[in-house]
Design an enzyme around this catalytic site. Structure first.
Site, PDB file in Angstrom:
ATOM      1  N   ARG A 147      46.441  96.825 114.619  1.00 17.49           N
ATOM      2  CA  ARG A 147      46.470  95.442 115.109  1.00 17.49           C
ATOM      3  C   ARG A 147      46.382  95.364 116.621  1.00 17.49           C
ATOM      4  O   ARG A 147      45.812  94.414 117.162  1.00 17.49           O
ATOM      5  CB  ARG A 147      47.735  94.737 114.597  1.00 17.49           C
ATOM      6  CG  ARG A 147      47.616  94.419 113.127  1.00 17.49           C
ATOM      7  CD  ARG A 147      48.771  93.601 112.633  1.00 17.49           C
ATOM      8  NE  ARG A 147      48.374  92.886 111.432  1.00 17.49           N
ATOM      9  CZ  ARG A 147      49.214  92.427 110.509  1.00 17.49           C
ATOM     10  NH1 ARG A 147      50.505  92.608 110.662  1.00 17.49           N
ATOM     11  NH2 ARG A 147      48.764  91.787 109.466  1.00 17.49           N
TER      12      ARG A 147
ATOM     13  N   GLY B 189      47.712  87.269 104.191  1.00 19.03           N
ATOM     14  CA  GLY B 189      47.946  85.901 103.720  1.00 19.03           C
ATOM     15  C   GLY B 189      46.923  84.893 104.244  1.00 19.03           C
ATOM     16  O   GLY B 189      46.486  84.010 103.499  1.00 19.03           O
TER      17      GLY B 189
END
Ligand code: ADP
Ligand code: MG
Length: 397
Positions: A37, A378
């Site tokens: 990330r 998500g």
């Protein structure tokens, strides 16, 4: 989607730019264990720094529930970022107030700073206007580079876009471009492959996809629910009989909308989910009542390959079998490798996402060969459900 601003539309020289990144990285004993990330945010950070901005990075980390908790500090992440950038990274002990202001005031053009976890304040998740104002006090511009947090309307993911001139960072821009190319404006035929354990977690996703795709392939344990809704015996397989009506509804919606629904014709069964368990291939009409379906059979894999071969665009979420336990990874691995080959040889646009899907593509060794693999979790799923993501919406011109 209407347009959104990018870094190309901002004049950042000498400006304090608040950049929302997703530094919610895996950490063990105060060390970052996977910096994927952080890596994804580097192009935006480097570009802003090179253009002479004062780069201030905002992120959440874990779930500290609105108060400072040392185990959720972003300090180790600031250090890992410094190592990756090969230069100093400032750190502010708080993302608002005196510590934030002091750090921001100290920055010179091109400097990079990480502010402490935004979730140390309850105003973050509440998108509290006063907290938004406190964050905005240290910035002239706002850049959102955290697609993975864009399904949340929090102060640093959404609120800031309304009080400062806002734009998408490069990672956000890439994600939006690929997702739009895959689903909002695809080159057809568009084939969707959906697998995974349960349809209960993916009802909205399936309903949205049948309205968009030319063909929908259902694999994984969720196919069992569709099969049993058709009256097929699925033996001891994982399935959700109470969702039979939902499965039938989705089938009907597909038929109405002209979306071909591809269900398994043959499957791999075994008496238990165990590595190396003795398994056999049976047609779906012949699943023994004491066996469980753990993977798709070769005829079904061929049928999936034929769909992928005919497709110009592929969207994939969910493994086709219990891929973590060989030999039940076969259908997933073969289909993923076939898709990767079509990307290379035929210009297929193949976009995939989902926690276990990313793991499955890595397991098949083809994650880098897909056109785009979303690690957004998500947010990616909500986007597949056709929902508007507040963090994205707030960036629209
Ligand atoms: P994602 O995280 O990519 O959205 P899901 O969480 O929906 O995917 O589903 C992944 C899980 O589904 C995997 O752990 C896989 O083992 C399981 N699964 C797939 N097919 C089967 C099956 N036939 N029986 C049991 N589990 C299965
Ligand atoms: Mg999952």
């Amino acid at each position: 989607m209407s347009g959104y601003r990018t870094l190309d539309d901002l004049d950042v020289q000498g400006k304090r730019v608040l950049v929302r990144v997703d530094f919610n990285v895996p950490m063990k004993d105060g060390q970052v264990t996977d910096d994927t990330r952080i890596q994804r945010a580097l192009p935006t950070i480097r570009e802003l720094s090179k253009k002479g901005a004062k780069v201030i990075l905002l992120s959440h980390f874990g779930r500290p529930k609105g108060e400072p908790k040392p185990e959720f500090s972003l300090k180790p992440v600031a250090k890992a970022l410094g190592d990756l950038l090969g230069g100093p990274v400032e750190f502010a002990e708080d993302c608002v107030g005196e510590p934030a202001k002091k750090t921001a005031d100290r920055l010179i053009d091109g400097d990079v700073a990480v502010f402490e976890n935004t979730r140390f304040h309850s105003g973050e998740e509440k998108n509290d206007p006063d907290f938004v104002k406190a964050l905005a006090a240290n910035g002239d511009l706002y850049v959102n580079d955290a697609f993975s947090a864009a399904h949340r309307a929090h102060a640093s993911t959404e609120g800031l876009a309304h009080v400062l001139p806002a734009a998408a960072g490069r990672a956000m821009e890439a994600e939006l471009d690929y997702l739009t190319a895959a689903l909002s404006n695809p080159v057809r035929p568009l084939v969707a492959v959906v697998g995974g354990a349960k349809i209960s977690t993916k009802i909205d996703l399936l309903k949205n996809l049948v309205g968009k795709a030319d063909a929908l392939v259902i694999g994984g344990a969720m196919a069992n629910t569709f099969l049993s809704a058709r009256g097929v015996c699925v033996g001891a397989s994982l399935s959700e009989p109470d969702l039979a009506a939902t499965a039938r509804e989705i089938e009907q919606a597909a038929a109405r909308g002209g979306c071909a629904l591809i269900l398994p014709s043959d499957v791999v069964v075994a008496d238990a989910l165990r590595a190396g368990a003795e398994s056999e291939v049976v047609s779906v009409e012949n699943v023994p009542s004491d066996r469980m379906i753990l993977d798709l059979g070769p005829d079904t894999v061929d049928a999936i390959a034929a769909e992928i071969e005919a497709a110009k665009t592929l969207v994939w979420n969910g493994p086709l079998g219990a891929f973590e336990t060989p030999p039940f990874d076969t259908a997933t691995v073969e289909s993923a490798r076939f898709a990767a080959r079509r990307v290379k040889e035929a210009g297929l646009v193949a976009v995939a996402g989902g926690g276990d899907t990313v793991a499955a593509l890595n397991h098949a060794g083809v994650a880098d060969d897909f056109t785009y693999v979303s690690t957004a979790g998500g947010a990616f799923l909500e986007w597949l459900e056709g929902k508007e993501l507040p963090g994205v919406k707030a960036l629209e011109k």
